[in-house]
Design an enzyme around this catalytic site. Structure first.
Site, PDB file in Angstrom:
ATOM      1  N   CYS A  50       3.372  -2.240   7.942  1.00 19.98           N
ATOM      2  CA  CYS A  50       1.920  -2.096   7.876  1.00 19.98           C
ATOM      3  C   CYS A  50       1.498  -0.771   8.515  1.00 19.98           C
ATOM      4  O   CYS A  50       1.912  -0.455   9.640  1.00 19.98           O
ATOM      5  CB  CYS A  50       1.289  -3.276   8.613  1.00 19.98           C
ATOM      6  SG  CYS A  50      -0.430  -3.052   9.035  1.00 19.98           S
ATOM      7  N   CYS A  57       3.673  -5.125  12.972  1.00 23.76           N
ATOM      8  CA  CYS A  57       4.409  -5.482  11.749  1.00 23.76           C
ATOM      9  C   CYS A  57       4.918  -4.176  11.142  1.00 23.76           C
ATOM     10  O   CYS A  57       4.137  -3.258  10.889  1.00 23.76           O
ATOM     11  CB  CYS A  57       3.507  -6.227  10.771  1.00 23.76           C
ATOM     12  SG  CYS A  57       2.749  -7.697  11.509  1.00 23.76           S
ATOM     13  N   CYS A  72      -4.502  -1.463   4.101  1.00 18.41           N
ATOM     14  CA  CYS A  72      -5.199  -1.456   5.376  1.00 18.41           C
ATOM     15  C   CYS A  72      -4.684  -0.343   6.289  1.00 18.41           C
ATOM     16  O   CYS A  72      -3.489  -0.234   6.538  1.00 18.41           O
ATOM     17  CB  CYS A  72      -4.965  -2.827   6.003  1.00 18.41           C
ATOM     18  SG  CYS A  72      -5.212  -2.912   7.742  1.00 18.41           S
ATOM     19  N   CYS A  97      -3.857  -1.967  15.680  1.00 18.55           N
ATOM     20  CA  CYS A  97      -3.421  -3.358  15.833  1.00 18.55           C
ATOM     21  C   CYS A  97      -2.170  -3.360  16.698  1.00 18.55           C
ATOM     22  O   CYS A  97      -1.311  -2.489  16.551  1.00 18.55           O
ATOM     23  CB  CYS A  97      -3.120  -3.988  14.471  1.00 18.55           C
ATOM     24  SG  CYS A  97      -2.628  -5.729  14.593  1.00 18.55           S
ATOM     25  N   CYS A 107     -14.361  -6.717   3.274  1.00 14.17           N
ATOM     26  CA  CYS A 107     -13.201  -6.883   4.149  1.00 14.17           C
ATOM     27  C   CYS A 107     -13.430  -5.986   5.366  1.00 14.17           C
ATOM     28  O   CYS A 107     -13.639  -4.776   5.203  1.00 14.17           O
ATOM     29  CB  CYS A 107     -11.939  -6.472   3.398  1.00 14.17           C
ATOM     30  SG  CYS A 107     -10.451  -6.512   4.414  1.00 14.17           S
ATOM     31  N   GLU A 115     -11.992   1.094   8.969  1.00 14.97           N
ATOM     32  CA  GLU A 115     -12.286   1.002   7.540  1.00 14.97           C
ATOM     33  C   GLU A 115     -12.894  -0.350   7.191  1.00 14.97           C
ATOM     34  O   GLU A 115     -12.614  -1.351   7.846  1.00 14.97           O
ATOM     35  CB  GLU A 115     -10.993   1.097   6.721  1.00 14.97           C
ATOM     36  CG  GLU A 115     -10.150   2.285   6.993  1.00 14.97           C
ATOM     37  CD  GLU A 115      -8.782   2.160   6.311  1.00 14.97           C
ATOM     38  OE1 GLU A 115      -7.960   3.047   6.530  1.00 14.97           O
ATOM     39  OE2 GLU A 115      -8.543   1.163   5.589  1.00 14.97           O
TER      40      GLU A 115
HETATM   41  S1  SF4 Z   1      -0.071  -6.705   9.113  1.00 15.44           S
HETATM   42 FE1  SF4 Z   1      -0.841  -4.907  10.267  1.00 15.44          FE
HETATM   43  S2  SF4 Z   1      -2.982  -5.388  10.818  1.00 15.44           S
HETATM   44 FE2  SF4 Z   1      -1.978  -7.337  10.183  1.00 15.44          FE
HETATM   45  S3  SF4 Z   1      -1.209  -8.230  12.115  1.00 15.44           S
HETATM   46 FE3  SF4 Z   1       0.499  -7.009  11.274  1.00 15.44          FE
HETATM   47  S4  SF4 Z   1       0.281  -4.985  12.247  1.00 15.44           S
HETATM   48 FE4  SF4 Z   1      -1.667  -6.055  12.520  1.00 15.44          FE
END
Ligand code: SF4
Length: 380
Positions: A135, A132, A358, A128, A121, A108
């Site tokens: 997220c 986290c 995101c 990823c 962005c 995206e």
């Molecule tokens: S917030 Fe999401 S995209 Fe950002 S580093 Fe953590 S897991 Fe990765």
């Protein structure tokens, strides 16, 4: 635009593109085609300056003999991302694009217009690996790194969209933030190649100002130090999300390797070397990290440093246990941190009505695509 259900082609790597190459490598590639080296500048001008898309680039090379154009375009400017859909909101001031890569993976980007600037962005990885827990992107894990051209194409496409007037009054792209899917510094070489292409003056690149670029990192201390050595004075944003190691260990698992003290050390080095204030990203999560004692801790941690806190009201993913703080608690948190003379702003929540957080749009596309394969090939 293409159909979500179109079959995925499976190639190990994205097609080679001029944005993956240095200026010298572009000239060498053109020479290998049996053409004069200066054709590299001509096709670069068509891509970076005239913002030609893969269909239009043949016609855009007006300074190249017709007989050479198709071969040049096929070798150096193939399509690396195809737009599956774009969605607008905020009265057309925000445009979110969903892209499909050569291997059927989705990423995206988001274009945000303001009265006097326009920002895109961009994503730097498919998924990823930083895990986290709050997220959407982190929940799916890392699928693969993106190529430099895949990163650059999101920016060129944004510049193209803005210039065309399809997203309101025509305007120039001024800002790029690496805050989409992925951790850019974990995809170091392609990210650096892309960044250099964004900064290089025409015809070699887009000619953007380093001051208009923000690179966000979860706090990979050695990679930030390596990036500092590149001497490119972009704004650094560090995703802190908690002022104490105990909580950060669970919200940002990489904290187990690089604790807050080490992150703060490298932030200090970055700020003193570049003279730029480092942005501290803090996703405010109800009853998790929004307590006032944590606001005091954050204030004490950052007092006297060259930093700025960017509070991000959490945009919960559907079915998630994580929720946003109340507006009242958010304001109390802001006031408490600010009482330590630490600058604090609350990020605007552009694009939320279109799966704004995101990774949500790409996750929805993945689950709605019958061709979903869970392909986890990596080019890193
Ligand atoms: S917030 Fe999401 S995209 Fe950002 S580093 Fe953590 S897991 Fe990765």
């Amino acid at each position: 635009m293409t159909d979500l259900a179109a079959p995925r082609r499976r190639l190990a790597r994205p097609p080679a593109h001029l944005a993956d190459l240095t200026v010298d490598e572009r000239r060498a590639a053109v020479t290998e085609l049996g053409m004069p080296a200066f054709r590299a500048e001509q096709i670069s001008r068509a891509y970076f300056t005239r913002l030609a898309d893969p269909v239009g680039i043949v016609d855009a090379m007006t300074d190249v003999p017709v007989a050479d154009r198709a071969a040049l375009a096929a070798a150096l400017a193939p399509e690396v991302l195809s737009e599956v859909r774009h969605l607008t909101c905020d009265d057309g001031w925000t445009v979110k694009s969903l892209w499909r890569a050569h291997d059927g993976n989705f990423v995206e980007s988001v274009v945000m217009r303001y009265p006097n600037r326009a920002t895109v962005c961009v994503s730097s990885q498919v998924g990823c690996g930083m895990a986290c827990p709050f997220c959407a992107t982190g929940q799916g894990g890392l699928t693969r790194n993106m190529s430099a051209a895949e990163i650059v194409e999101q920016v060129v496409a944004a510049a193209r969209l803005l210039r065309s007037g399809a997203a309101g009054e025509p305007m120039r792209l001024s800002n790029v933030v690496f805050m989409g899917m992925g951790e850019p510094l974990a995809n170091y070489r392609p990210f650096m190649t892309a960044l250099r292409a964004l900064l290089a003056p025409s015809p070699s690149g887009l000619g953007l100002s380093a001051r208009g670029i923000t690179v966000s990192s979860v706090g990979l201390v050695p990679a930030i130090r390596r990036f500092l050595g590149e001497k490119i004075p972009v704004t650094l944003a560090v995703s802190l999300h908690a002022p104490d190691d105990e909580l950060r260990d669970s919200l940002v698992p990489v904290n187990l390797r690089f604790p807050i003290s080490e992150v703060m050390d490298v932030i200090g080095e970055y700020a003193s070397t570049t003279g730029r204030r480092v942005s501290i990203e803090y996703a405010l999560i109800r009853d998790v990290n929004d307590q006032l004692d944590r606001a005091h801790l954050l204030g004490r941690l950052l007092r006297g440093t060259r930093t700025h806190v960017n509070l991000i009201p959490l945009d919960p993913t559907p079915g998630s246990k994580w929720d946003a703080s109340s507006p009242e608690q958010q304001q109390r948190f802001v006031d408490t941190v600010a009482s330590y003379r630490v600058p604090v702003t609350v990020r605007d929540t552009r694009g939320r009505e279109i799966d704004g957080a995101c990774g949500q749009l790409a996750a929805a596309a993945r689950s709605s695509s019958p061709a979903d394969s869970g392909d986890s090939s990596s080019d890193s």
